[in-house]
Scaffold this motif. Structure first.
Motif, PDB file in Angstrom:
ATOM      1  N   VAL A   1       3.039 -15.967 -19.096  1.00 42.57           N
ATOM      2  CA  VAL A   1       1.875 -16.180 -20.212  1.00 42.57           C
ATOM      3  C   VAL A   1       2.665 -16.152 -21.633  1.00 42.57           C
ATOM      4  N   VAL A   2       2.648 -17.103 -22.316  1.00 39.68           N
ATOM      5  CA  VAL A   2       3.034 -17.041 -23.532  1.00 39.68           C
ATOM      6  C   VAL A   2       1.959 -17.511 -24.448  1.00 39.68           C
ATOM      7  N   LEU A   3       1.662 -16.869 -25.770  1.00 44.49           N
ATOM      8  CA  LEU A   3       0.625 -17.187 -26.554  1.00 44.49           C
ATOM      9  C   LEU A   3       1.396 -18.066 -27.827  1.00 44.49           C
ATOM     10  N   SER A   4       0.829 -19.065 -27.566  1.00 46.85           N
ATOM     11  CA  SER A   4       1.121 -20.315 -28.889  1.00 46.85           C
ATOM     12  C   SER A   4       0.142 -20.331 -29.933  1.00 46.85           C
ATOM     13  N   GLY A   5       1.161 -20.174 -31.250  1.00 47.18           N
ATOM     14  CA  GLY A   5       0.632 -20.220 -32.590  1.00 47.18           C
ATOM     15  C   GLY A   5       0.504 -21.516 -33.050  1.00 47.18           C
TER      16      GLY A   5
ATOM     17  N   ALA B   1      -3.405 -17.565 -41.792  1.00 50.20           N
ATOM     18  CA  ALA B   1      -2.226 -16.823 -41.858  1.00 50.20           C
ATOM     19  C   ALA B   1      -2.415 -15.389 -41.249  1.00 50.20           C
ATOM     20  N   SER B   2      -3.494 -14.796 -41.527  1.00 45.90           N
ATOM     21  CA  SER B   2      -3.784 -13.359 -41.214  1.00 45.90           C
ATOM     22  C   SER B   2      -3.860 -13.596 -39.514  1.00 45.90           C
ATOM     23  N   ALA B   3      -4.532 -14.426 -38.936  1.00 51.19           N
ATOM     24  CA  ALA B   3      -4.778 -14.913 -37.403  1.00 51.19           C
ATOM     25  C   ALA B   3      -3.372 -14.853 -37.001  1.00 51.19           C
ATOM     26  N   LEU B   4      -2.349 -15.553 -37.568  1.00 49.95           N
ATOM     27  CA  LEU B   4      -1.031 -15.723 -36.989  1.00 49.95           C
ATOM     28  C   LEU B   4      -0.439 -14.488 -37.086  1.00 49.95           C
ATOM     29  N   LYS B   5      -0.662 -13.526 -38.093  1.00 49.22           N
ATOM     30  CA  LYS B   5       0.174 -12.231 -38.220  1.00 49.22           C
ATOM     31  C   LYS B   5      -0.239 -11.620 -37.102  1.00 49.22           C
ATOM     32  N   LYS B   6      -1.483 -11.482 -36.741  1.00 57.38           N
ATOM     33  CA  LYS B   6      -1.987 -10.461 -35.767  1.00 57.38           C
ATOM     34  C   LYS B   6      -1.625 -11.074 -34.451  1.00 57.38           C
ATOM     35  N   LEU B   7      -1.541 -12.472 -34.143  1.00 55.81           N
ATOM     36  CA  LEU B   7      -0.925 -12.714 -32.958  1.00 55.81           C
ATOM     37  C   LEU B   7       0.608 -12.237 -32.794  1.00 55.81           C
ATOM     38  N   CYS B   8       1.370 -12.651 -33.827  1.00 57.45           N
ATOM     39  CA  CYS B   8       2.575 -12.233 -33.861  1.00 57.45           C
ATOM     40  C   CYS B   8       2.855 -10.856 -33.616  1.00 57.45           C
ATOM     41  N   GLU B   9       2.091  -9.863 -34.269  1.00 58.62           N
ATOM     42  CA  GLU B   9       2.292  -8.384 -34.170  1.00 58.62           C
ATOM     43  C   GLU B   9       1.742  -7.870 -32.807  1.00 58.62           C
ATOM     44  N   GLN B  10       1.065  -8.447 -31.922  1.00 57.68           N
ATOM     45  CA  GLN B  10       0.722  -8.132 -30.685  1.00 57.68           C
ATOM     46  C   GLN B  10       1.887  -7.940 -29.837  1.00 57.68           C
ATOM     47  N   GLN B  11       2.002  -7.111 -28.959  1.00 56.61           N
ATOM     48  CA  GLN B  11       3.269  -7.040 -27.943  1.00 56.61           C
ATOM     49  C   GLN B  11       3.113  -7.135 -26.703  1.00 56.61           C
ATOM     50  N   ASP B  12       1.938  -7.513 -26.187  1.00 59.93           N
ATOM     51  CA  ASP B  12       1.730  -7.858 -24.782  1.00 59.93           C
ATOM     52  C   ASP B  12       2.367  -8.973 -24.136  1.00 59.93           C
ATOM     53  N   PHE B  13       2.583  -9.989 -25.069  1.00 56.03           N
ATOM     54  CA  PHE B  13       2.941 -11.315 -24.418  1.00 56.03           C
ATOM     55  C   PHE B  13       3.816 -11.897 -25.583  1.00 56.03           C
ATOM     56  N   MET B  14       4.895 -12.568 -24.996  1.00 55.26           N
ATOM     57  CA  MET B  14       5.811 -13.316 -25.978  1.00 55.26           C
ATOM     58  C   MET B  14       5.020 -14.663 -26.729  1.00 55.26           C
ATOM     59  N   VAL B  15       5.422 -14.817 -27.803  1.00 59.51           N
ATOM     60  CA  VAL B  15       4.726 -15.849 -28.781  1.00 59.51           C
ATOM     61  C   VAL B  15       5.463 -17.107 -28.825  1.00 59.51           C
TER      62      VAL B  15
END
Length: 299
Positions: A71-75, A85-99
């Motif tokens: 599974v990959v999380l898409s931004g 921008a804050s939501a993107l930062k949070k998405l990228c900083e999680q480390q459970d899934f590749m982005v």
């Protein structure tokens, strides 16, 4: 005649449309039982869509991973507000899934961690691929309008270890705008759109004055009116060295497209795949022609 096996993974790109919550969950439940190897999830078009919120996409990602999928999380591709921008930062900083990075700014938050460079990152030559790889890109999605000959050259220029992914089925997102085309079509303000996108599960068709299907609009996206269909080119793409073939979700035909790609790699004759009713097919870009064209049986 002996059929030759072809090694590639099958991916399903992020859902670009605004579907009702249960419809979306049912779609991914079906994908969990499909031969697809990689599933991209997340809202990439409009932050106002709320049938599934960020925590819902994360929960879905965990369920799909538990079903054995990568599974990959898409931004987002277009960031317009501080909240986005804050939501993107949070998405990228999680480390459970590749982005999957939809735009260059995401790389700053990824801080060198492996990511997928999305199809709108403008990776047209080897220098760009080297630049992306140095910043952590593990795979890049080939620009949608790239022709086959240019692709072959680009694959020869890519740095070692960088995988290539090519979209082979689904409507193509061709352009983006801060303006919401769907809201404007209905003479509504963007922030008071009434979520009209949910009424159009494959986008809203646009026609020329001669009544020819030309483009489709999907919120801030302009898409191809026709469904890209490069399913028959799967063996050729694999022979060029493409590691992943992508299907982009549509309201019908998506699972059939995945099954067709799986049949080819298993040396089983693939059934024909029809796009949603009323939607044509196209593949012109791949042959260096107008994208709207559909060329049959090209050698």
């Amino acid at each position: 005649m002996e059929m030759r096996s072809h090694a590639y993974q099958i991916s399903v790109g992020p859902l670009l449309y605004y579907w009702p919550r249960q419809h979306t969950l049912d779609f991914y439940a079906a994908l969990a039982d499909s031969p697809a190897d990689i599933l991209y999830v997340g809202e990439t078009v409009c932050s106002r869509r709320h049938e599934l919120r960020a925590e819902d996409w994360l929960a879905l990602a965990r369920d799909l991973r538990a079903a054995g999928k990568t599974v990959v999380l898409s931004g987002r591709t277009l960031i317009e507000t501080g909240a986005e921008a804050s939501a993107l930062k949070k998405l990228c900083e999680q480390q459970d899934f590749m982005v999957e990075a939809g735009e260059v700014g995401a790389m700053r938050h990824l801080a060198g961690r492996p990511f997928v460079a999305g199809p709108h990152m403008n990776a047209y030559h080897g220098g760009t691929l080297e630049w992306l790889a140095r910043r952590g890109a593990a795979r890049f999605v080939v620009p949608l309008e790239m022709d086959g000959k240019t692709l072959a050259r680009l694959l020869q220029e890519r740095p070692a270890g960088l995988e290539a992914e090519v979209m082979v089925w689904g409507r193509m997102a061709l352009a983006f705008s801060a303006r919401c085309f769907t809201a404007r079509h209905f003479r509504l303000k963007k922030d008071e759109c009434g979520f009209r996108c949910i009424e159009h599960p494959d986008g809203l068709d646009m026609r020329t004055r001669e009544s020819r299907d030309f483009l489709a609009i999907n919120g801030i996206q302009v898409q191809s009116a026709a469904c890209l269909d490069l399913l028959s080119r799967a063996p050729e793409l694999a022979s060029l060295g493409v590691e992943v073939l992508r299907v982009s979700p549509q309201s019908s035909g998506t699972l059939e497209a995945v099954a067709a790609l799986d049949a080819v790699r298993r040396n089983v004759p693939a059934a024909a795949v029809e796009p949603p009713a009323g939607m044509g097919r196209c593949n012109g870009y791949y042959y260096g022609k107008s994208g709207i064209e559909m060329l049959e049986a090209v050698a």
